[in-house]
Every structure is written in C-alpha cells, then in structure tokens.
Design an enzyme around this catalytic site. Structure first.
Site, PDB file in Angstrom:
ATOM      1  N   HIS A  61       0.865  -1.187   0.000  1.00  0.00           N
ATOM      2  CA  HIS A  61       0.000   0.000   0.000  1.00  0.00           C
ATOM      3  C   HIS A  61       0.900   1.234   0.000  1.00  0.00           C
ATOM      4  O   HIS A  61       1.058   1.901   1.021  1.00  0.00           O
ATOM      5  CB  HIS A  61      -0.953  -0.051   1.186  1.00  0.00           C
ATOM      6  CG  HIS A  61      -1.904  -1.204   1.091  1.00  0.00           C
ATOM      7  ND1 HIS A  61      -2.999  -1.192   0.259  1.00  0.00           N
ATOM      8  CD2 HIS A  61      -1.884  -2.435   1.659  1.00  0.00           C
ATOM      9  CE1 HIS A  61      -3.636  -2.357   0.343  1.00  0.00           C
ATOM     10  NE2 HIS A  61      -2.980  -3.134   1.173  1.00  0.00           N
ATOM     11  N   GLY A  66      -5.574   1.414   4.984  1.00  0.00           N
ATOM     12  CA  GLY A  66      -6.267   1.443   6.275  1.00  0.00           C
ATOM     13  C   GLY A  66      -7.446   2.395   6.299  1.00  0.00           C
ATOM     14  O   GLY A  66      -8.142   2.568   5.305  1.00  0.00           O
ATOM     15  N   GLY A  67      -7.652   3.031   7.431  1.00  0.00           N
ATOM     16  CA  GLY A  67      -8.786   3.914   7.614  1.00  0.00           C
ATOM     17  C   GLY A  67      -9.999   3.211   8.196  1.00  0.00           C
ATOM     18  O   GLY A  67     -11.057   3.836   8.359  1.00  0.00           O
ATOM     19  N   GLU A  68      -9.854   1.931   8.520  1.00  0.00           N
ATOM     20  CA  GLU A  68     -11.026   1.178   8.988  1.00  0.00           C
ATOM     21  C   GLU A  68     -11.487   1.572  10.386  1.00  0.00           C
ATOM     22  O   GLU A  68     -12.526   1.107  10.851  1.00  0.00           O
ATOM     23  CB  GLU A  68     -10.756  -0.331   8.941  1.00  0.00           C
ATOM     24  CG  GLU A  68     -10.834  -0.909   7.538  1.00  0.00           C
ATOM     25  CD  GLU A  68      -9.473  -1.257   6.970  1.00  0.00           C
ATOM     26  OE1 GLU A  68      -8.489  -0.596   7.354  1.00  0.00           O
ATOM     27  OE2 GLU A  68      -9.404  -2.179   6.147  1.00  0.00           O
ATOM     28  N   THR A  97      -9.252  -0.974   1.122  1.00  0.00           N
ATOM     29  CA  THR A  97     -10.662  -0.760   1.429  1.00  0.00           C
ATOM     30  C   THR A  97     -11.164   0.578   0.890  1.00  0.00           C
ATOM     31  O   THR A  97     -12.266   0.671   0.360  1.00  0.00           O
ATOM     32  CB  THR A  97     -10.881  -0.757   2.963  1.00  0.00           C
ATOM     33  OG1 THR A  97     -10.082  -1.772   3.548  1.00  0.00           O
ATOM     34  CG2 THR A  97     -12.335  -0.972   3.312  1.00  0.00           C
ATOM     35  N   TYR A 128     -10.860  -2.487  -3.323  1.00  0.00           N
ATOM     36  CA  TYR A 128     -11.691  -3.593  -2.821  1.00  0.00           C
ATOM     37  C   TYR A 128     -12.968  -3.820  -3.642  1.00  0.00           C
ATOM     38  O   TYR A 128     -13.471  -4.926  -3.724  1.00  0.00           O
ATOM     39  CB  TYR A 128     -12.131  -3.292  -1.375  1.00  0.00           C
ATOM     40  CG  TYR A 128     -11.246  -3.835  -0.277  1.00  0.00           C
ATOM     41  CD1 TYR A 128      -9.889  -4.040  -0.466  1.00  0.00           C
ATOM     42  CD2 TYR A 128     -11.780  -4.119   0.980  1.00  0.00           C
ATOM     43  CE1 TYR A 128      -9.090  -4.516   0.563  1.00  0.00           C
ATOM     44  CE2 TYR A 128     -10.987  -4.599   2.010  1.00  0.00           C
ATOM     45  CZ  TYR A 128      -9.643  -4.790   1.800  1.00  0.00           C
ATOM     46  OH  TYR A 128      -8.876  -5.249   2.821  1.00  0.00           O
ATOM     47  N   ASP A 283       2.141  -6.809   2.193  1.00  0.00           N
ATOM     48  CA  ASP A 283       0.990  -5.986   2.593  1.00  0.00           C
ATOM     49  C   ASP A 283       1.495  -4.734   3.325  1.00  0.00           C
ATOM     50  O   ASP A 283       0.819  -4.183   4.188  1.00  0.00           O
ATOM     51  CB  ASP A 283       0.026  -6.784   3.488  1.00  0.00           C
ATOM     52  CG  ASP A 283      -1.391  -6.217   3.491  1.00  0.00           C
ATOM     53  OD1 ASP A 283      -1.686  -5.333   2.660  1.00  0.00           O
ATOM     54  OD2 ASP A 283      -2.194  -6.644   4.345  1.00  0.00           O
ATOM     55  N   SER A 287      -3.057  -1.413   6.910  1.00  0.00           N
ATOM     56  CA  SER A 287      -3.363  -1.490   8.330  1.00  0.00           C
ATOM     57  C   SER A 287      -3.495  -2.952   8.704  1.00  0.00           C
ATOM     58  O   SER A 287      -3.810  -3.805   7.880  1.00  0.00           O
ATOM     59  CB  SER A 287      -4.649  -0.740   8.643  1.00  0.00           C
ATOM     60  OG  SER A 287      -5.734  -1.363   7.990  1.00  0.00           O
TER      61      SER A 287
HETATM   62 ZN    ZN Z   1      -5.827  -7.025   1.692  1.00  0.00          ZN
END
Ligand code: ZN
Length: 387
Positions: A61, A66-68, A97, A128, A283, A287
C-alpha cells in the site's frame, strides 16, 4: 561497471561462485574468472555473502491504506528507505478498502515517485470494490494505456468489507483483466484480498470450474490469515492455483490462528504443492486491523515491507526451507506470474537488481537497483525526497 567476486550466487537457483559483471543498469556477464582492467570497473569482494535477485514485493500500500477505524487510522505512505532496508527493488502498489480518499491516480503518482527515487514500481488498478474504480474509463483501458498498470486489485471477497460481489460480477471483472492483459502483453492478474469469511475461495474455484479463464489469472492473497482458509488454499494450490502468503502480521493475529508465512511455506511444500505456485508479499503500509466477532475494530497496526526478508530468513533458518526455494517466492515466481520483464532472476541481459546477504545470518548487506547501489556495506546510500 561493477565486478562482484566470490559471492555464493543464487539465480535464485544456486550456481556456485561465478563473477557477476554489471554495467549500464544490466547484468552483462555471469561466469567464473571475468578479467576486466580495474580502471574500467570497481571490483567488489563479496566473500561470505550471498548474491540474489532484488526482492519483488507484489502487494504494498505505497500510498498508505487502512482507515477502517476512521480518518485518524489512515496509514502513511511507503518511504523508500524501508524498501531498501528490506532488500526490495521492485514494488507493486495497490489500494485497499478505501477507494474514495485513495485513488488509483494517486497510486500511479506515488509509483512514479518511487521510480524516480530508485525502485522499479508497478501498480494494480482498482481497489476492494467490484465494479472497481479505475484511472481511465475501464480496467481494459488502464491496462492498455498505462504502462505501470499490470493488473487489478486488491479486490475483496469473503470479507465484511467487500462489496459482496456476485459470481457474475467477479467473473466479469476477471475477464476484463484477462482481455486487457492479453492485449497489452501484461499479466492482467487479479490480486484478490481474501477475508476471514466462511465462503473462502468459493468464487475463485467456481470461476476455474465454470469458465475458460486459467488459474494464472488469479492471485489470492492473505491466504495464511486463518487455518481454515490456509487449508483450503493449500488444496487450491495443489490443483494448480497460485497463492500469495502475507508476511506482515502481529502477535495478536498469530495468537488467533494466523499461519506465520514461513511456517505456511513449509506446510504447502510438505503438502506437495509446486514451489512455483507460491509467492510472498508484505501488505506493507496496510493497516493490520483486529476485529472482534461482531466486526468491531479492536486495534490497529501498520504492515512493514521489511517483513518480507524476515520471513525468508525464518523459512530458511527455522523451517529448513532451502534458500533457493524461499527466494523464488519473492523473485522468480512473482516476476513470472506478473510478467515483470528483466526482473526476478540473475541472468545476462536482466536488470541489475541484486542484493547481497550475509551468508550466516541472511541480513541485508547491500542492495543494487538497476545498476545503482541503494545500500552498500549495510549503509543506505539513498533516502526518500522527504526523509
Ligand atoms: Zn488485503
């Protein structure tokens, strides 16, 4: 020009101790006893070191992910020094995401920046969602018109964060990636984020059963995230599927049953999977969210690209995987599957992307990318623009 002598050379196949001559950003010769007058090249004594292809990290990334857990949990961008520390010379960037505040266009810009700083970079278009966001009007247009786009991803399945794609939506997306790949001479691989859901690889298996699309079009990732999925992925690889194991993890996930990447490699080899079917990726900068059974966020970390070499090391030292087998998961296998020309192998005419590792500890000693030293004698020579 540089002349490397006395290294244990892994192409990634072990090849003894030939000399390696590098010039013009390429590998010019690999053979014993190369004689070049010293005024034309710098001779490097690599005794006690392993020479191997620069590592390819196929899922990073690079713009952050992230940001979840809300805006404050968006993760930072990749700094080139992390890649250099991890012996990585090629990265494939992807979104995750968030396909709203993160865009494929920003991903492309960051990839170009990393290339200017010294790495080789590619990107997956999309994120995603299915249907997914692209830079131009479609997946096929992106693959055909933008050099750096080599496939689509990471699209999410079997995950509460996915768009819950139907089989037909999924098949349509993969078919677009395949056509774009064929027409552009690229891989057009679809990098598939596997979630923890019980549906597992069902969509992928159905695609291979019911359509003409070959298994090489699909690269499911995070397949080591839980024991059930890992077992299913092992069976999927046994019947010819390609699988990508994620190296960045945290102690909580391992406690909850995630299969450590290095142990996973040992397990798939023991199950009789062809080592050519397996890749590792970090990855990195993604996140590492931990959700509870109700889907509530419990904690958050950031994946590191340096986990890639750490898991290679553990595969060799703790799991007794031959070094050449461990190395191929991050060199020749991703290069072949993703059709990255000039990458993933030490051979005459290939890009001069190589790393030197300490023979005994497999610690990164030096990193060369397209003929330029990014790290030499454990000292980083290149930093990011803002580092
Ligand atoms: Zn993934």
């Amino acid at each position: 020009m540089y002349l490397l002598r006395n290294a244990d050379v892994y192409l990634p196949t072990p090849s003894g101790r030939p000399d390696i001559l590098v010039g013009g950003g390429q590998i010019l010769r690999i053979e014993p006893g190369i004689e070049i007058p010293e005024r034309y090249c710098e001779v490097i004594d690599a005794s006690g070191l392993v020479a191997a292809p620069g590592l390819i990290d196929g899922h990073v990334h690079i713009t952050g992910g992230g940001g979840e857990g809300g805006y404050a949990t968006r993760t930072p961008e990749l700094a080139i020094s992390d890649a250099i520390a991890g012996g990585i010379t090629t990265v494939v960037g992807c979104l995750g995401t968030d396909g709203v505040t993160r865009s494929p266009a920003a991903l492309l810009a960051k990839a170009r920046g990393l290339e200017e700083e010294g790495l080789t970079s590619f990107i997956y278009t999309g994120h995603y969602s299915i249907p997914t966001r692209t830079i131009t009007e479609s997946i096929e247009h992106d693959l055909l018109l933008i050099d750096k786009v080599i496939g689509v991803g990471e699209v999410a399945v079997s995950d509460h964060r996915s768009t819950q794609p139907t089989f037909h939506e999924f098949a349509r997306l993969v078919s677009q990636a395949r056509r774009g790949g064929i027409l552009s001479g690229k891989a057009g691989v679809v990098n598939i984020h596997m979630g923890d859901g019980p549906r597992g690889l069902a969509l992928l298996k159905r695609l291979l059963d019911e359509t003409e699309i070959p298994a090489s079009q699909l690269l499911p990732t995070h397949v080591n995230r839980n024991p059930t999925l890992f077992e299913e992925a092992t069976a999927y690889a046994t019947r010819g599927g390609f699988v990508d194991l994620t190296t960045s993890t945290d102690p909580v996930s391992l406690e909850e049953g995630e299969v450590k990447c290095s142990s996973g490699l040992r397990a798939v080899l023991d199950a009789g999977v062809d080592p050519g079917q397996v890749t590792f990726s970090s990855d990195g900068q993604g996140s590492l969210p931990v959700f509870d059974a109700q889907g509530r966020l419990r904690g958050l970390g950031v994946g590191r690209v340096t986990s890639l070499i750490a898991e290679i090391r553990d595969a060799v030292m703790l799991e007794r995987v031959p070094l050449e087998t461990a190395l191929q998961t991050v060199t020749s296998n991703p290069a072949r599957l993703l059709k990255l020309r000039g990458k993933g192998r030490l051979a005459v005419g290939q890009d001069a992307d190589l790393i030197l590792l300490e023979r005994s500890s497999l610690e990164v000693h030096s990193v060369m990318a397209r003929g330029r030293w990014l790290m030499k004698n454990r000292e980083a020579l290149v930093k990011g623009t803002f580092e």
